[in-house]
Design a protein around this motif. Sequence first.
Motif, mmCIF file in Angstrom:
data_model
loop_
_atom_site.group_PDB
_atom_site.id
_atom_site.type_symbol
_atom_site.label_atom_id
_atom_site.label_comp_id
_atom_site.label_asym_id
_atom_site.label_seq_id
_atom_site.Cartn_x
_atom_site.Cartn_y
_atom_site.Cartn_z
ATOM 1 N N ALA A 168 0.864 -1.178 0.000
ATOM 2 C CA ALA A 168 0.000 0.000 0.000
ATOM 3 C C ALA A 168 0.898 1.225 0.000
ATOM 4 O O ALA A 168 2.104 1.146 0.273
ATOM 5 C CB ALA A 168 -0.923 0.006 1.214
ATOM 6 N N ALA A 169 0.315 2.376 -0.328
ATOM 7 C CA ALA A 169 1.055 3.625 -0.333
ATOM 8 C C ALA A 169 0.228 4.678 0.389
ATOM 9 O O ALA A 169 -1.005 4.704 0.265
ATOM 10 C CB ALA A 169 1.365 4.082 -1.753
ATOM 11 N N GLY A 170 0.881 5.526 1.131
ATOM 12 C CA GLY A 170 0.157 6.577 1.821
ATOM 13 C C GLY A 170 0.965 7.210 2.933
ATOM 14 O O GLY A 170 2.136 6.878 3.164
ATOM 15 N N ARG A 171 0.325 8.104 3.641
ATOM 16 C CA ARG A 171 0.949 8.825 4.750
ATOM 17 C C ARG A 171 0.320 8.334 6.052
ATOM 18 O O ARG A 171 -0.900 8.355 6.216
ATOM 19 C CB ARG A 171 0.735 10.326 4.592
ATOM 20 C CG ARG A 171 1.336 11.171 5.722
ATOM 21 C CD ARG A 171 1.128 12.649 5.440
ATOM 22 N NE ARG A 171 -0.295 12.976 5.360
ATOM 23 C CZ ARG A 171 -1.035 13.291 6.423
ATOM 24 N NH1 ARG A 171 -0.497 13.282 7.635
ATOM 25 N NH2 ARG A 171 -2.318 13.585 6.279
ATOM 26 N N VAL A 172 1.163 7.881 6.960
ATOM 27 C CA VAL A 172 0.673 7.364 8.241
ATOM 28 C C VAL A 172 0.140 8.526 9.075
ATOM 29 O O VAL A 172 0.840 9.514 9.323
ATOM 30 C CB VAL A 172 1.784 6.634 9.009
ATOM 31 C CG1 VAL A 172 1.278 6.166 10.372
ATOM 32 C CG2 VAL A 172 2.288 5.441 8.203
ATOM 33 N N THR A 173 -1.096 8.412 9.513
ATOM 34 C CA THR A 173 -1.703 9.453 10.343
ATOM 35 C C THR A 173 -1.812 9.037 11.806
ATOM 36 O O THR A 173 -1.967 9.893 12.683
ATOM 37 C CB THR A 173 -3.101 9.810 9.821
ATOM 38 O OG1 THR A 173 -3.900 8.611 9.756
ATOM 39 C CG2 THR A 173 -3.011 10.414 8.430
ATOM 40 N N ALA A 174 -1.737 7.742 12.080
ATOM 41 C CA ALA A 174 -1.807 7.286 13.469
ATOM 42 C C ALA A 174 -1.182 5.902 13.575
ATOM 43 O O ALA A 174 -1.357 5.061 12.681
ATOM 44 C CB ALA A 174 -3.249 7.239 13.966
ATOM 45 N N LEU A 175 -0.443 5.694 14.648
ATOM 46 C CA LEU A 175 0.124 4.380 14.934
ATOM 47 C C LEU A 175 0.116 4.208 16.446
ATOM 48 O O LEU A 175 0.791 4.937 17.175
ATOM 49 C CB LEU A 175 1.556 4.261 14.398
ATOM 50 C CG LEU A 175 2.268 2.934 14.698
ATOM 51 C CD1 LEU A 175 1.518 1.758 14.084
ATOM 52 C CD2 LEU A 175 3.708 2.966 14.184
ATOM 53 N N THR A 176 -0.670 3.258 16.921
ATOM 54 C CA THR A 176 -0.794 3.020 18.351
ATOM 55 C C THR A 176 -0.705 1.525 18.622
ATOM 56 O O THR A 176 -0.831 0.706 17.712
ATOM 57 C CB THR A 176 -2.146 3.541 18.895
ATOM 58 O OG1 THR A 176 -3.218 2.876 18.193
ATOM 59 C CG2 THR A 176 -2.274 5.041 18.693
ATOM 60 N N GLY A 177 -0.513 1.184 19.897
ATOM 61 C CA GLY A 177 -0.546 -0.216 20.289
ATOM 62 C C GLY A 177 0.785 -0.726 20.793
ATOM 63 O O GLY A 177 1.688 0.035 21.153
ATOM 64 N N TRP A 178 0.925 -2.055 20.779
ATOM 65 C CA TRP A 178 2.100 -2.731 21.306
ATOM 66 C C TRP A 178 2.191 -4.095 20.648
ATOM 67 O O TRP A 178 1.387 -4.426 19.767
ATOM 68 C CB TRP A 178 1.985 -2.875 22.827
ATOM 69 C CG TRP A 178 0.674 -3.455 23.264
ATOM 70 C CD1 TRP A 178 0.337 -4.764 23.377
ATOM 71 C CD2 TRP A 178 -0.505 -2.715 23.613
ATOM 72 N NE1 TRP A 178 -0.965 -4.904 23.778
ATOM 73 C CE2 TRP A 178 -1.507 -3.662 23.945
ATOM 74 C CE3 TRP A 178 -0.813 -1.352 23.695
ATOM 75 C CZ2 TRP A 178 -2.783 -3.283 24.337
ATOM 76 C CZ3 TRP A 178 -2.080 -0.981 24.095
ATOM 77 C CH2 TRP A 178 -3.047 -1.936 24.418
ATOM 78 N N LEU A 179 3.180 -4.865 21.038
ATOM 79 C CA LEU A 179 3.431 -6.173 20.457
ATOM 80 C C LEU A 179 2.153 -7.003 20.394
ATOM 81 O O LEU A 179 1.508 -7.248 21.399
ATOM 82 C CB LEU A 179 4.492 -6.907 21.294
ATOM 83 C CG LEU A 179 4.791 -8.356 20.918
ATOM 84 C CD1 LEU A 179 5.375 -8.454 19.524
ATOM 85 C CD2 LEU A 179 5.733 -8.985 21.942
ATOM 86 N N GLY A 180 1.772 -7.380 19.173
ATOM 87 C CA GLY A 180 0.573 -8.181 18.969
ATOM 88 C C GLY A 180 -0.701 -7.393 18.845
ATOM 89 O O GLY A 180 -1.761 -7.968 18.580
ATOM 90 N N ALA A 181 -0.629 -6.057 19.016
ATOM 91 C CA ALA A 181 -1.870 -5.262 19.014
ATOM 92 C C ALA A 181 -1.636 -3.849 18.486
ATOM 93 O O ALA A 181 -2.128 -2.876 19.060
ATOM 94 C CB ALA A 181 -2.453 -5.203 20.420
ATOM 95 N N PHE A 182 -0.893 -3.720 17.390
ATOM 96 C CA PHE A 182 -0.705 -2.410 16.774
ATOM 97 C C PHE A 182 -1.878 -2.086 15.856
ATOM 98 O O PHE A 182 -2.447 -2.977 15.206
ATOM 99 C CB PHE A 182 0.588 -2.364 15.954
ATOM 100 C CG PHE A 182 1.836 -2.268 16.790
ATOM 101 C CD1 PHE A 182 2.204 -1.066 17.369
ATOM 102 C CD2 PHE A 182 2.628 -3.379 17.008
ATOM 103 C CE1 PHE A 182 3.347 -0.970 18.146
ATOM 104 C CE2 PHE A 182 3.773 -3.299 17.770
ATOM 105 C CZ PHE A 182 4.130 -2.088 18.345
ATOM 106 N N GLU A 183 -2.208 -0.817 15.794
ATOM 107 C CA GLU A 183 -3.230 -0.337 14.866
ATOM 108 C C GLU A 183 -2.638 0.822 14.081
ATOM 109 O O GLU A 183 -2.255 1.841 14.673
ATOM 110 C CB GLU A 183 -4.483 0.107 15.616
ATOM 111 C CG GLU A 183 -5.638 0.465 14.681
ATOM 112 C CD GLU A 183 -6.940 0.663 15.439
ATOM 113 O OE1 GLU A 183 -7.669 -0.328 15.655
ATOM 114 O OE2 GLU A 183 -7.208 1.818 15.810
ATOM 115 N N ALA A 184 -2.536 0.649 12.776
ATOM 116 C CA ALA A 184 -1.956 1.667 11.898
ATOM 117 C C ALA A 184 -3.040 2.259 11.002
ATOM 118 O O ALA A 184 -3.857 1.528 10.435
ATOM 119 C CB ALA A 184 -0.849 1.062 11.038
#
Length: 707
Positions: A168-184
């Motif tokens: 995919a291509a784009g600009r990351v607007t949010a990245l949260t979470g931790w090992l096993g539970a990231f949400e991008a």
Amino acid sequence: MPLDGPALQRALGPAASDGLDVVHTLLCRREAGAFQRAAKSGEDLVVACTQEQRLFLELNAETEGAPGVQERPIRFVNLRETGGWSKDVRARPTTLTPKLAALLAAAQLPDPEPVATVGYRSAGRCLIVGPADAAQRAALLLQDALDVSLLLTAPGGTLPQARSLPVAAGRVTALTGWLGAFEATWTSTNPIDLDLCTRCNACVEACPESAIDFSYQIDLAKCSAHRDCVKVCDAAGAIDFQRAPGETTERFDLVLDLGVEPLIGLHQPPQGYFHAADEAQLVSAALRLRGLVGEFEKPKFFQYKHKLCAHSRNEREGCTACIDVCSAQAIGSRRSENGPEKGGISVNPSLCVGCGACTTVCPSGALTYATPTPAHQGRRLRTLLAAYRQAGGPKLAGDAALLLHSQGAGVQLIDALGRAARTEPAVRGVPARVIPVDVFHTASVGLDLWLAAIAHGAAQVWVLMTDEEAPDYRAAVAAQMAVGQALLDGLGYRGRHLRLIEARDVAALDAALQGEPAQTVAQPAGFAVQADKRATLDLALDHLLAQAPARPVPEAIALPAASPFGSLQIDTGKCTMCLSCVGACPESALGDNPERPQLRFTEKNCVQCGLCVVTCPEGALALAPRLWLADGGKARKQPRVLHEMPPWACVKCGKPFGTQKAIEGMLTKLAGHSMFQGAALERLKMCGDCRVIDLHTNPNEVKITDL
């Protein structure tokens, strides 16, 4: 290095092994049989060498009749680099025995009690974010072990013709979470949909401005409106300049960030997130990422007691020390939340990295470190100091300096200093009086344990910080040390007892460890460190006060703003005795008197959180950091009256209610209001019972405001 076996045996007492009168040289190789004989005894075993730990464990496993490490743990302690090779030990060999006795005594203590754990589960779904070429190189290192997806953040580079990975291509607007539970979450503005694109390269050849490259993204700064690429594209909808920017959110187990600036710019990023800005960092991150598939756990590093928390109450915010210092952003406010435990803070155990800085700055003890507990850590420090004192005799009894350091970079730097002392003439090494104490994180030990150590006979407590520690940790520890040093200075103890050592190389550490000891107590304390932080502080202060060199002891010691001790200043001209501050105080430092309008204050309970200050509607309160020592420190433990007023007497029955100032102020403010005239105004002067009776006696005069 010089070893006096009989002296160590005498210092350690009856619990010492009979073998201490024998000094082993090259134990790990030439005299391995001595270890095997000790292993077969089945008794508790401490090996005073860490260099060949692996060899010793293998020897134990292969020695017939020796218990396994599950049945009888083998503990290892480093005596060599931590002082045995220092220059002052070579000059005065007898000065080494107290330190060795202390380290050996502490090594024999039982392990900390197990604590609850935090679990992670990773299926290996990994998002690689960055330019096409760098992302593709990273994918080659990982795709055989992980389920890799690419997110391209800028045009440029080359994607392979084979569509083997999701891209995919784009600009990351949010990245949260931790090992096993990231949400991008990312927003895509690229006219080419990489899911639909077949990578036939027709658009690349057709574009006259060369605005399309082999990453299959369009450089819109170069592109004009001729749209030749659209005409030659055979995949329906793959190129659409009218497509609205789309936002996509997906979940991943792992994230590899290849951007110049990290997407998560924290000193302590969440586990499972890696930032690699160059090839060396990429290789290191790839090796670690490949092992992060499966189920993992870590200790739950903290304990939180909501009822002690001084952060918020009644939707007001007081102490924010833990929130401000957390470099992992694992702590948040619950100021506006409702429920049985409204207010306070929330700590995300999945984000917590175990630095313990929150427990160090917490003034109330609502947050405590759990791995190990303060009680276990206090027992360890007390054991070190008691063994050092017993083995040192009168001349050396009060000169011990505890050097708290991390189990990572701190251990490495101290080991390097010890080795350098053998080979470099200018390097002196770890002095004989300096006892290294490894901790999981240097910010996890705070004012309660520092002062307890001084009360137990330490001359100094130093904290070694390297590049491992975040700047916020340094500032927090330095602020707490300023409080502790001000207390000791005020009590008359000479010298600098608490110091933060920032060293990144051997030379800096070597220079920092030299110097004379500070003055400590003449008689070490006998108390044990408590689970409650405030209780430990009270015990330490009581002993330091009893042993204080200053005579007479000052009535009060002024302290810095970070102090967990202090008084309140009240502007009696502003205070109306509404007592809202009493309801806001989480520590019962403020109280009222059921018999008369009084505001009472118990200084021992005050943690200087400031909730009363922000709650007071009149702005009549201010914090005053200090340690009050009147009457030998007993006065601060007793409630005293901060302010009182004469009560207002009901104009009907004479029963006291409210205060004269509060009722008169209310009458003044409402006297000109149309709804408070005549009988309505007069009712404001009555107690609750008389007001109800008057309303029923004169129903024709009832106003809307009375209802």
